[in-house]
Design a protein around this motif. Structure first.
Motif, PDB file in Angstrom:
ATOM      1  N   GLY A 455       0.782  -1.228   0.000  1.00  0.00           N
ATOM      2  CA  GLY A 455       0.000   0.000   0.000  1.00  0.00           C
ATOM      3  C   GLY A 455       0.810   1.272   0.000  1.00  0.00           C
ATOM      4  N   LYS A 456       2.150   1.146  -0.099  1.00  0.00           N
ATOM      5  CA  LYS A 456       3.010   2.326  -0.088  1.00  0.00           C
ATOM      6  C   LYS A 456       3.770   2.425  -1.410  1.00  0.00           C
ATOM      7  N   PRO A 457       4.240   3.624  -1.759  1.00  0.00           N
ATOM      8  CA  PRO A 457       5.034   3.763  -2.989  1.00  0.00           C
ATOM      9  C   PRO A 457       6.280   2.882  -2.938  1.00  0.00           C
ATOM     10  N   VAL A 458       6.663   2.331  -4.075  1.00  0.00           N
ATOM     11  CA  VAL A 458       7.843   1.479  -4.158  1.00  0.00           C
ATOM     12  C   VAL A 458       9.093   2.315  -3.919  1.00  0.00           C
ATOM     13  N   ASP A 459       9.969   1.823  -3.053  1.00  0.00           N
ATOM     14  CA  ASP A 459      11.238   2.492  -2.787  1.00  0.00           C
ATOM     15  C   ASP A 459      12.280   1.956  -3.765  1.00  0.00           C
ATOM     16  N   ARG A 460      12.548   2.712  -4.812  1.00  0.00           N
ATOM     17  CA  ARG A 460      13.461   2.238  -5.851  1.00  0.00           C
ATOM     18  C   ARG A 460      14.925   2.474  -5.495  1.00  0.00           C
ATOM     19  N   THR A 461      15.188   3.029  -4.319  1.00  0.00           N
ATOM     20  CA  THR A 461      16.577   3.204  -3.878  1.00  0.00           C
ATOM     21  C   THR A 461      17.086   1.977  -3.133  1.00  0.00           C
ATOM     22  N   GLU A 462      16.196   1.057  -2.814  1.00  0.00           N
ATOM     23  CA  GLU A 462      16.548  -0.082  -1.954  1.00  0.00           C
ATOM     24  C   GLU A 462      17.437  -1.082  -2.689  1.00  0.00           C
ATOM     25  N   TRP A 463      18.277  -1.747  -1.917  1.00  0.00           N
ATOM     26  CA  TRP A 463      19.127  -2.823  -2.426  1.00  0.00           C
ATOM     27  C   TRP A 463      18.626  -4.162  -1.891  1.00  0.00           C
ATOM     28  N   ASP A 464      18.745  -5.212  -2.722  1.00  0.00           N
ATOM     29  CA  ASP A 464      18.369  -6.560  -2.296  1.00  0.00           C
ATOM     30  C   ASP A 464      19.574  -7.417  -1.931  1.00  0.00           C
ATOM     31  N   MET A 465      20.761  -6.829  -1.946  1.00  0.00           N
ATOM     32  CA  MET A 465      21.984  -7.516  -1.526  1.00  0.00           C
ATOM     33  C   MET A 465      22.781  -6.573  -0.643  1.00  0.00           C
ATOM     34  N   PRO A 466      23.483  -7.114   0.360  1.00  0.00           N
ATOM     35  CA  PRO A 466      24.367  -6.256   1.152  1.00  0.00           C
ATOM     36  C   PRO A 466      25.623  -5.915   0.362  1.00  0.00           C
ATOM     37  N   PRO A 467      26.288  -4.819   0.666  1.00  0.00           N
ATOM     38  CA  PRO A 467      27.433  -4.383  -0.139  1.00  0.00           C
ATOM     39  C   PRO A 467      28.628  -5.328  -0.105  1.00  0.00           C
ATOM     40  N   GLN A 468      28.759  -6.158   0.941  1.00  0.00           N
ATOM     41  CA  GLN A 468      29.888  -7.089   0.997  1.00  0.00           C
ATOM     42  C   GLN A 468      29.626  -8.377   0.225  1.00  0.00           C
ATOM     43  N   GLU A 469      28.472  -8.488  -0.407  1.00  0.00           N
ATOM     44  CA  GLU A 469      28.107  -9.698  -1.156  1.00  0.00           C
ATOM     45  C   GLU A 469      28.981  -9.846  -2.385  1.00  0.00           C
ATOM     46  N   TYR A 470      29.480 -11.048  -2.614  1.00  0.00           N
ATOM     47  CA  TYR A 470      30.218 -11.337  -3.841  1.00  0.00           C
ATOM     48  C   TYR A 470      29.203 -11.791  -4.894  1.00  0.00           C
ATOM     49  N   ASN A 471      28.525 -10.834  -5.479  1.00  0.00           N
ATOM     50  CA  ASN A 471      27.480 -11.133  -6.444  1.00  0.00           C
ATOM     51  C   ASN A 471      27.012  -9.819  -7.054  1.00  0.00           C
ATOM     52  N   ALA A 472      26.060  -9.903  -7.964  1.00  0.00           N
ATOM     53  CA  ALA A 472      25.448  -8.726  -8.573  1.00  0.00           C
ATOM     54  C   ALA A 472      24.128  -9.181  -9.169  1.00  0.00           C
ATOM     55  N   TYR A 473      23.258  -8.225  -9.542  1.00  0.00           N
ATOM     56  CA  TYR A 473      21.985  -8.649 -10.122  1.00  0.00           C
ATOM     57  C   TYR A 473      21.369  -7.559 -10.981  1.00  0.00           C
ATOM     58  N   TYR A 474      20.461  -8.008 -11.853  1.00  0.00           N
ATOM     59  CA  TYR A 474      19.587  -7.107 -12.601  1.00  0.00           C
ATOM     60  C   TYR A 474      18.176  -7.301 -12.067  1.00  0.00           C
ATOM     61  N   ASN A 475      17.509  -6.191 -11.725  1.00  0.00           N
ATOM     62  CA  ASN A 475      16.139  -6.229 -11.235  1.00  0.00           C
ATOM     63  C   ASN A 475      15.216  -5.717 -12.332  1.00  0.00           C
ATOM     64  N   PRO A 476      14.443  -6.601 -12.986  1.00  0.00           N
ATOM     65  CA  PRO A 476      13.608  -6.163 -14.099  1.00  0.00           C
ATOM     66  C   PRO A 476      12.504  -5.201 -13.679  1.00  0.00           C
ATOM     67  N   SER A 477      11.989  -5.329 -12.445  1.00  0.00           N
ATOM     68  CA  SER A 477      10.900  -4.466 -11.999  1.00  0.00           C
ATOM     69  C   SER A 477      11.363  -3.025 -11.772  1.00  0.00           C
ATOM     70  N   ASN A 478      12.648  -2.848 -11.517  1.00  0.00           N
ATOM     71  CA  ASN A 478      13.208  -1.501 -11.371  1.00  0.00           C
ATOM     72  C   ASN A 478      14.039  -1.084 -12.579  1.00  0.00           C
ATOM     73  N   ASN A 479      14.246  -2.018 -13.507  1.00  0.00           N
ATOM     74  CA  ASN A 479      15.139  -1.780 -14.642  1.00  0.00           C
ATOM     75  C   ASN A 479      16.458  -1.191 -14.136  1.00  0.00           C
ATOM     76  N   GLU A 480      17.151  -1.980 -13.334  1.00  0.00           N
ATOM     77  CA  GLU A 480      18.380  -1.510 -12.705  1.00  0.00           C
ATOM     78  C   GLU A 480      19.397  -2.634 -12.606  1.00  0.00           C
ATOM     79  N   ILE A 481      20.677  -2.273 -12.621  1.00  0.00           N
ATOM     80  CA  ILE A 481      21.735  -3.221 -12.285  1.00  0.00           C
ATOM     81  C   ILE A 481      22.304  -2.800 -10.938  1.00  0.00           C
ATOM     82  N   VAL A 482      22.599  -3.797 -10.111  1.00  0.00           N
ATOM     83  CA  VAL A 482      23.096  -3.546  -8.760  1.00  0.00           C
ATOM     84  C   VAL A 482      24.421  -4.278  -8.604  1.00  0.00           C
ATOM     85  N   LEU A 483      25.461  -3.524  -8.276  1.00  0.00           N
ATOM     86  CA  LEU A 483      26.833  -4.046  -8.233  1.00  0.00           C
ATOM     87  C   LEU A 483      27.420  -3.798  -6.847  1.00  0.00           C
ATOM     88  N   PRO A 484      27.233  -4.725  -5.900  1.00  0.00           N
ATOM     89  CA  PRO A 484      27.768  -4.534  -4.552  1.00  0.00           C
ATOM     90  C   PRO A 484      29.292  -4.430  -4.541  1.00  0.00           C
TER      91      PRO A 484
END
Length: 677
Positions: A455-484
């Motif tokens: 029921g609240k606006p989507v927070d598109r600044t949020e990360w789904d991985m912690p910064p020390q994670e050895y990984n990365a991802y593409y989120n299609p719902s935000n059209n974003e790449i996240v590089l910890p």
């Protein structure tokens, strides 16, 4: 996605800050040190690039694989361990330090954990015993789902695939103790033996819960029968990658069409989501069968199944007999480990799941500088530019689709290193009490955190991985790449020691280009620039894309990895497309650098050769046979060797750089090479 590098023995003194009067020996070249030049690059480029290192580095007994990711994580583990030790020393100051210290001390207090045995879960077991009917059964399931234990089916809250501005409640298939439905039905000898071992494992765990041997064996068969029933209507790995087929929106009041015996409004209320008026159901047929099982399987059998789910989801946090038996099956039998990893590492893994971003706030202050952040942020733009050029030159794509593809690429967001805004973990209840209850509390916090998004606006600044994670991802719902930040950790070498050829290979190609390509793979391409699941391709262009993608499906279906087990070309298609796209985009961007233009050799290799060696370095390592067999059935990623040899066989520049000819094992005629982006 991954980064790298090895820890040569010659570097250990430097890493440990040894002091002597001698000038330290220069570090071995980051790629040349790993090679096996007895292998022809055209026969097996993965072994040509990495085979020397593999020969010299057997897999440790406590690991199921030993690779570049493990080497990176070794350094991250030590850094995070230091953060926890400092938190313990500073715990009297309260705040973040106290929360970390309480979690850490609770988890390593093996004396208290051994003394407690199963006692911390006694109230949950009592609730199982009190179940008398389907409503009380569903009430308990809802309560456990809040705490991170999900019998019967799965639920989660995420952006609505067709309306990315809203969060939605999803219901998905689940409730299985084996990794997926194929383990219940495949008849090959490897899977059959693991299925038989699973029943024995369940029986042993039920004995640890207090059942006598005969009762435990009977209960294990009951559990297997119920899980097999759920597995029969569970979708296969490749079918779960179809975003349209797994999107079925129901009003909460209409879910009774699938499962009328369940009061879904009450269930939603019990998980804290009573205000929702609609639910997205991934696999309706699963919930039809769940209805039948709820109304025909005796309550006493459901209670046996719930006891198993409780102990199976909690074993890692209990006393040694439970931990050891859980390791015996899930790590040793299923993945080939020979002995358990040290407890401190297992605790840090749990801590990352429970409060990884909290640790990450402290991690980036010490270990990720602005110079590195800028280098990789700029590299994203170089890769973006390379894909723009490729889209503009595509002969098979029409102008309408091209225009929308370019808009999606231009608006794709990048997140590099760490969040600009951190999550607030102050409400998470962590104490010095039982480890298993701290994990339940952490899971409950995360559940409430996601429920609060409804029921609240989507927070598109949020990360789904912690910064020390050895990984990365593409989120299609935000059209974003996240590089910890963790993905850029390079043990043994400072970032400035790495030449552009290597960095463009293993960072720009295997991570940045890979993730950007995910926005245009067989699944990601179905989401528009705003992150909505909507058809924005012309039918003609879609057909052309699918025809080209099928060439890749056929290519990877042909790879036999373990015994008779092959790569599932359809299930791994998205990752394989992203790997190929990453190599092509990294190559295009690298050719604009000064190092490529000068063409000077380094450690005996041209810049072009070092680029492809750098990409291969991102997949340096090897895995146990058992783990590979498991991966082929459960993972949408191909094994590392084929993430190098597979896409390389489709890259024209690779053929030119290493003079690949007909007769070489990797050679594919031009007509069979994959040509998408």
């Amino acid at each position: 996605m991954k980064l790298q590098v090895l820890l040569p023995a010659a570097l250990l003194c430097g890493l440990m800050a040894c002091q002597n009067n001698d000038t330290p020996a220069p570090a071995p070249d980051v790629v040349a040190a790993n090679m096996d030049t007895t292998v022809k690059p055209g026969d097996d480029f993965f072994l040509y690039a990495n085979g020397g290192w593999i020969k010299q580095h057997p897999i440790p007994d406590e690991e199921t694989r030993w690779d570049i990711g493990q080497l990176v994580n070794e350094e991250i583990y030590k850094r995070v361990l230091s953060i926890n030790e400092k938190a313990v020393a500073d715990s009297n100051t309260g705040g973040v330090s106290k929360k970390l210290a309480d979690f850490w001390l609770s988890a390593i207090d093996t004396v208290s954990i051994e003394q407690a045995g199963i006692q911390p879960l006694q109230s949950d077991l009592d609730k199982v015993n009190a179940i008398t009917d389907v409503p009380s059964l569903l009430q308990l399931i809802a309560g456990w789902q809040v705490k991170g234990i999900s019998p019967a089916f799965s639920q989660f809250i995420y952006q609505d695939s067709k309306n990315s501005e809203q969060m939605a409640l999803y219901l998905y298939q689940g409730g299985l103790g084996l990794p997926n439905r194929d383990y219940y039905f495949n008849t090959d000898s490897t899977t059959t033996s693991k299925r038989n071992a699973y029943v024995k494992h369940v029986a042993r765990m039920m004995e640890l819960l207090g059942d006598d041997t005969t009762t435990a064996a009977n209960n294990a068969r009951t559990i297997m029968k119920l899980e097999t029933r759920l597995a029969k209507v569970s979708r296969k790995l490749e079918a779960l990658r179809d975003p349209y087929a797994n999107y079925n929106k129901f009003a909460v009041t209409d879910i009774k069409r699938l499962a009328p015996s369940v009061d879904w409004k009450t269930w939603a209320t019990n998980i804290g989501a009573g205000s929702v008026d609609s639910v997205i159901i991934g696999q309706p047929e699963f919930f039809r069968e769940l209805e039948t099982a709820l109304t025909t399987v005796p309550i006493k059998d459901w209670k046996v199944y719930l006891r198993w789910n409780l102990i199976n989801g909690s074993a890692d946090y209990l006393s040694k007999p439970f931990v050891d038996q859980d390791f015996e099956f899930y790590a040793k039998t299923m993945r080939g480990a020979k002995k358990q990893r040290p407890r401190w590492k297992r605790v840090l893994d749990s801590e990352k799941g429970a409060m990884g971003e909290l640790v990450g706030q402290l991690f980036v202050k010490e270990y990720f500088n602005e110079t590195a952040k800028k280098r990789y942020s700029d590299m994203v733009e170089a890769i973006r530019s390379a894909l723009k050029d490729r889209i503009n030159k595509l002969e098979w794509m029409g102008d309408s689709t091209r225009e929308k593809a370019l808009h999606k690429l231009a608006t794709m967001k990048k997140k590099v290193g760490y969040p600009d805004k951190w999550k607030d973990f102050s409400a998470m209840k962590i104490g010095r009490g039982p480890y298993v209850l701290n994990m339940q509390q952490a899971n409950a916090w995360w559940h409430q955190y996601t429920v609060n998004k409804l029921g609240k606006p989507v927070d598109r600044t949020e990360w789904d991985m912690p910064p020390q994670e050895y990984n990365a991802y593409y989120n299609p719902s935000n059209n974003e790449i996240v590089l910890p930040a963790g993905i850029f950790t390079v043990p043994g070498y400072r970032d400035e020691q790495l030449d552009d050829a290597v960095v463009y290979g293993y960072a720009a190609a295997s991570t940045i280009g890979h993730e950007i390509t995910h926005g245009f793979d067989d699944e990601g391409r179905q989401f528009d620039a705003n992150g909505n699941l909507v058809s924005w391709w012309t039918k003609e262009d879609e057909a052309k894309f699918n025809k080209r993608a099928q060439v890749m499906v056929n290519q990877f279906n042909g790879y036999v990895v373990v015994d008779t087990l092959r790569i599932n070309g359809k299930a791994t298609l998205g990752e394989n497309i992203a790997d190929l796209g990453g190599i092509l985009l990294g190559w295009d961007a690298f050719r604009k650098t000064e190092q490529y233009k000068k063409g000077e050799k380094l450690a005996g290799y041209t810049p072009a050769q070092r680029y492809f060696l750098g990409y291969s370095l991102g997949w340096l390592g090897h895995a146990r046979k058992e783990l590979l067999a498991n991966q082929l059935m459960t993972d949408v990623h191909s094994p590392a060797q084929y993430r190098v040899n597979g896409p390389m066989a489709d890259v024209d520049a690779f053929y030119e750089t290493f003079d690949i000819k007909p007769g070489d094992k990797l050679y594919r005629p031009d007509s069979l090479r994959v040509k998408i982006w």
